[in-house]
Design a protein around this motif. Sequence first.
Motif, PDB file in Angstrom:
ATOM      1  N   GLY A 148       5.290  -6.541   1.288  1.00 35.17           N
ATOM      2  CA  GLY A 148       6.082  -6.581   0.172  1.00 35.17           C
ATOM      3  C   GLY A 148       7.438  -5.817   0.649  1.00 35.17           C
ATOM      4  N   GLU A 149       8.054  -5.758  -0.453  1.00 38.88           N
ATOM      5  CA  GLU A 149       9.612  -5.102  -0.272  1.00 38.88           C
ATOM      6  C   GLU A 149       9.361  -3.732  -0.119  1.00 38.88           C
ATOM      7  OE1 GLU A 149      11.894  -5.397  -3.781  1.00 38.88           O
ATOM      8  OE2 GLU A 149      10.330  -4.699  -5.071  1.00 38.88           O
ATOM      9  N   ASN A 150       8.433  -2.894  -0.253  1.00 38.57           N
ATOM     10  CA  ASN A 150       8.021  -1.427   0.038  1.00 38.57           C
ATOM     11  C   ASN A 150       7.304  -1.250   1.093  1.00 38.57           C
ATOM     12  OD1 ASN A 150       9.574  -0.650  -2.481  1.00 38.57           O
ATOM     13  ND2 ASN A 150       7.698  -1.193  -3.642  1.00 38.57           N
ATOM     14  N   LEU A 151       7.093  -2.161   1.825  1.00 38.40           N
ATOM     15  CA  LEU A 151       6.408  -1.998   3.211  1.00 38.40           C
ATOM     16  C   LEU A 151       6.700  -0.880   4.063  1.00 38.40           C
ATOM     17  CD1 LEU A 151       4.218  -2.928   4.864  1.00 38.40           C
ATOM     18  CD2 LEU A 151       5.411  -4.552   5.919  1.00 38.40           C
ATOM     19  N   PHE A 152       8.234  -0.578   4.302  1.00 38.13           N
ATOM     20  CA  PHE A 152       8.634   0.475   5.012  1.00 38.13           C
ATOM     21  C   PHE A 152       8.170   1.689   4.336  1.00 38.13           C
ATOM     22  CE2 PHE A 152      11.880   3.233   7.168  1.00 38.13           C
ATOM     23  CZ  PHE A 152      11.409   2.932   8.267  1.00 38.13           C
ATOM     24  N   THR A 153       8.687   1.718   3.228  1.00 35.95           N
ATOM     25  CA  THR A 153       8.135   3.161   2.600  1.00 35.95           C
ATOM     26  C   THR A 153       6.765   3.519   2.409  1.00 35.95           C
ATOM     27  OG1 THR A 153      10.281   2.875   1.198  1.00 35.95           O
ATOM     28  CG2 THR A 153       8.492   4.417   0.542  1.00 35.95           C
ATOM     29  N   TYR A 154       5.931   2.526   2.381  1.00 32.99           N
ATOM     30  CA  TYR A 154       4.519   2.603   2.444  1.00 32.99           C
ATOM     31  C   TYR A 154       3.975   2.961   3.732  1.00 32.99           C
ATOM     32  CZ  TYR A 154      -0.261   1.614   0.679  1.00 32.99           C
ATOM     33  OH  TYR A 154      -1.450   1.610   0.318  1.00 32.99           O
ATOM     34  N   CYS A 155       4.545   2.514   4.952  1.00 26.00           N
ATOM     35  CA  CYS A 155       4.198   2.898   6.183  1.00 26.00           C
ATOM     36  C   CYS A 155       4.381   4.265   6.469  1.00 26.00           C
ATOM     37  CB  CYS A 155       5.115   1.961   7.352  1.00 26.00           C
ATOM     38  SG  CYS A 155       4.604   0.378   7.474  1.00 26.00           S
ATOM     39  N   LYS A 156       5.617   5.016   6.080  1.00 30.78           N
ATOM     40  CA  LYS A 156       6.081   6.288   5.999  1.00 30.78           C
ATOM     41  C   LYS A 156       5.000   6.999   5.234  1.00 30.78           C
ATOM     42  CE  LYS A 156      10.345   6.031   5.018  1.00 30.78           C
ATOM     43  NZ  LYS A 156      11.769   6.869   4.750  1.00 30.78           N
ATOM     44  N   LEU A 157       4.655   6.606   4.182  1.00 27.75           N
ATOM     45  CA  LEU A 157       3.587   7.428   3.387  1.00 27.75           C
ATOM     46  C   LEU A 157       2.293   7.369   4.053  1.00 27.75           C
ATOM     47  CD1 LEU A 157       2.945   8.739   0.609  1.00 27.75           C
ATOM     48  CD2 LEU A 157       2.106   6.525   0.033  1.00 27.75           C
ATOM     49  N   ILE A 158       1.658   6.464   4.623  1.00 25.09           N
ATOM     50  CA  ILE A 158       0.464   6.305   5.143  1.00 25.09           C
ATOM     51  C   ILE A 158       0.325   7.254   6.289  1.00 25.09           C
ATOM     52  CG2 ILE A 158      -1.570   4.739   5.898  1.00 25.09           C
ATOM     53  CD1 ILE A 158      -1.061   4.922   2.794  1.00 25.09           C
ATOM     54  N   SER A 159       1.461   7.109   7.096  1.00 23.41           N
ATOM     55  CA  SER A 159       1.584   8.067   8.547  1.00 23.41           C
ATOM     56  C   SER A 159       1.213   9.295   8.482  1.00 23.41           C
ATOM     57  CB  SER A 159       2.663   7.561   9.216  1.00 23.41           C
ATOM     58  OG  SER A 159       3.889   8.122   8.541  1.00 23.41           O
ATOM     59  N   ASN A 160       1.542   9.784   7.132  1.00 20.86           N
ATOM     60  CA  ASN A 160       1.289  11.141   6.654  1.00 20.86           C
ATOM     61  C   ASN A 160      -0.233  11.414   6.938  1.00 20.86           C
ATOM     62  OD1 ASN A 160       1.932  13.741   5.185  1.00 20.86           O
ATOM     63  ND2 ASN A 160       0.109  13.205   4.160  1.00 20.86           N
ATOM     64  N   TRP A 161      -1.212  10.830   6.773  1.00 23.20           N
ATOM     65  CA  TRP A 161      -2.546  10.939   6.882  1.00 23.20           C
ATOM     66  C   TRP A 161      -3.145  10.536   8.157  1.00 23.20           C
ATOM     67  CZ3 TRP A 161      -0.464  10.150   2.002  1.00 23.20           C
ATOM     68  CH2 TRP A 161      -0.731  11.022   1.149  1.00 23.20           C
ATOM     69  N   SER A 162      -2.476   9.822   8.922  1.00 23.64           N
ATOM     70  CA  SER A 162      -2.781   9.551  10.367  1.00 23.64           C
ATOM     71  C   SER A 162      -1.793   8.886  11.252  1.00 23.64           C
ATOM     72  CB  SER A 162      -4.243   8.334  10.338  1.00 23.64           C
ATOM     73  OG  SER A 162      -4.513   8.137  11.523  1.00 23.64           O
ATOM     74  N   GLU A 163      -1.722   9.264  12.335  1.00 25.89           N
ATOM     75  CA  GLU A 163      -0.922   8.641  13.237  1.00 25.89           C
ATOM     76  C   GLU A 163      -1.277   7.529  14.126  1.00 25.89           C
ATOM     77  OE1 GLU A 163       0.450  11.994  15.963  1.00 25.89           O
ATOM     78  OE2 GLU A 163       1.606  13.117  14.342  1.00 25.89           O
ATOM     79  N   ASP A 164      -2.611   7.189  13.843  1.00 27.58           N
ATOM     80  CA  ASP A 164      -3.118   6.226  14.378  1.00 27.58           C
ATOM     81  C   ASP A 164      -3.187   4.717  13.539  1.00 27.58           C
ATOM     82  OD1 ASP A 164      -4.620   4.148  15.806  1.00 27.58           O
ATOM     83  OD2 ASP A 164      -6.486   5.428  16.142  1.00 27.58           O
ATOM     84  N   LEU A 165      -1.995   4.061  13.615  1.00 29.21           N
ATOM     85  CA  LEU A 165      -1.730   3.438  12.480  1.00 29.21           C
ATOM     86  C   LEU A 165      -1.239   2.084  13.000  1.00 29.21           C
ATOM     87  CD1 LEU A 165      -1.465   3.222   9.347  1.00 29.21           C
ATOM     88  CD2 LEU A 165       0.758   4.009   9.607  1.00 29.21           C
ATOM     89  N   ILE A 166      -1.624   0.814  12.348  1.00 32.49           N
ATOM     90  CA  ILE A 166      -1.330  -0.494  12.533  1.00 32.49           C
ATOM     91  C   ILE A 166      -0.977  -1.022  11.330  1.00 32.49           C
ATOM     92  CG2 ILE A 166      -2.039  -2.621  13.323  1.00 32.49           C
ATOM     93  CD1 ILE A 166      -3.961  -1.331  15.471  1.00 32.49           C
ATOM     94  N   VAL A 167       0.191  -1.686  11.560  1.00 29.08           N
ATOM     95  CA  VAL A 167       0.885  -2.448  10.459  1.00 29.08           C
ATOM     96  C   VAL A 167       0.307  -3.862  10.324  1.00 29.08           C
ATOM     97  CG1 VAL A 167       2.553  -2.939   9.017  1.00 29.08           C
ATOM     98  CG2 VAL A 167       2.517  -0.960   9.830  1.00 29.08           C
ATOM     99  N   LEU A 168      -0.225  -4.570   9.512  1.00 31.94           N
ATOM    100  CA  LEU A 168      -0.567  -5.797   9.440  1.00 31.94           C
ATOM    101  C   LEU A 168       0.189  -6.780   8.509  1.00 31.94           C
ATOM    102  CD1 LEU A 168      -4.636  -5.551  10.028  1.00 31.94           C
ATOM    103  CD2 LEU A 168      -2.774  -5.752  11.583  1.00 31.94           C
ATOM    104  N   SER A 169       1.209  -7.510   8.540  1.00 38.44           N
ATOM    105  CA  SER A 169       2.109  -8.131   7.444  1.00 38.44           C
ATOM    106  C   SER A 169       1.203  -9.493   7.297  1.00 38.44           C
ATOM    107  CB  SER A 169       3.377  -8.318   8.205  1.00 38.44           C
ATOM    108  OG  SER A 169       3.349  -9.174   9.244  1.00 38.44           O
TER     109      SER A 169
END
Length: 301
Positions: A148-169
């Motif tokens: 959705g439109e807030n995906l990039f903001t959400y990515c930044k948010l979730i990265s606060n809890w883990s740097e081992d992160l994959i985004v599945l669009s």
Amino acid sequence: MDCDVLIVGGGPSGLSAALVLGRAKRSVIVIDEGRPRNAVTRQSHGFLTRDNIKPMELRQIAREQLQTYPVNILDDTVVEIETRQDWFVIHSKKNKIHAKKVIFASGLKEHLPEIEGLQEAYGVSVFSCPYCDGWEHRDQPLAIIGNGENLFTYCKLISNWSEDLIVLSDGPTILSIEEQQQLKDRNITLIEEPIKELKSIDGRLTEITFEENDSIQRTAAFLLNTYATQFTTLPEKLGVELNEKGGYQTKRHGRTSTDGLYIIGDAAKRFTGLIGAASEGYETGIAVNLDLINEEWDEKS
């Protein structure tokens, strides 16, 4: 059956309002279907003194404490509501109730994306709120699911809890080239291939597979959007409109365009969290009692 205030919804916001009003000597009826939004969650977090509590246990403690006050909790469903002079007439499956004021604390209901295996994992290892469940999965291999439109903001948010992160669009991403590059610079992988299935054991995520049979191992995931809608549309029949985010339009203290009708919690704000919902219920309970006091004072003038 008559009461000063009828509350639709027996979650933290509704029960908190009931507590304040009961202590103000108001007769209160709470109608609750027993289908809370967080029912799938094994533990609730962020509620001071009750961190890690089971959602239904929190409600049970509240119900027991409310027995001291003139608060009656009914396991029932409201099916219709209408106004008659200075009263609301509420029709439920089991009762007909007259109330001077009505508070809707009815919340939302989820409509999860149609991904195989998601229902089994949701609330156990797939979540929507990192403030509620991020700590328990900190520094683990995480996935973000959504586009959705807030995906990039959400990515930044979730990265606060883990740097081992994959985004599945789950299809072609809406992220700009610049946003994709920022993710890449931070070693956050973006996968646009459609998701086939979330594999889990007893709800605990183990693997995510894609249409082309590729797969990744993840231990938890966060949904960008659960596509939640209003649990009830009854306020609309009384003239309360929805805002652009799908929440009911309210003024201060949950007041609405319909006199005597208040809406609080997720039904108005979309997301408040447990402690936020309880706080809003407390605030609105005080406002409703003051409204009743002023009306009763004027009647005696």
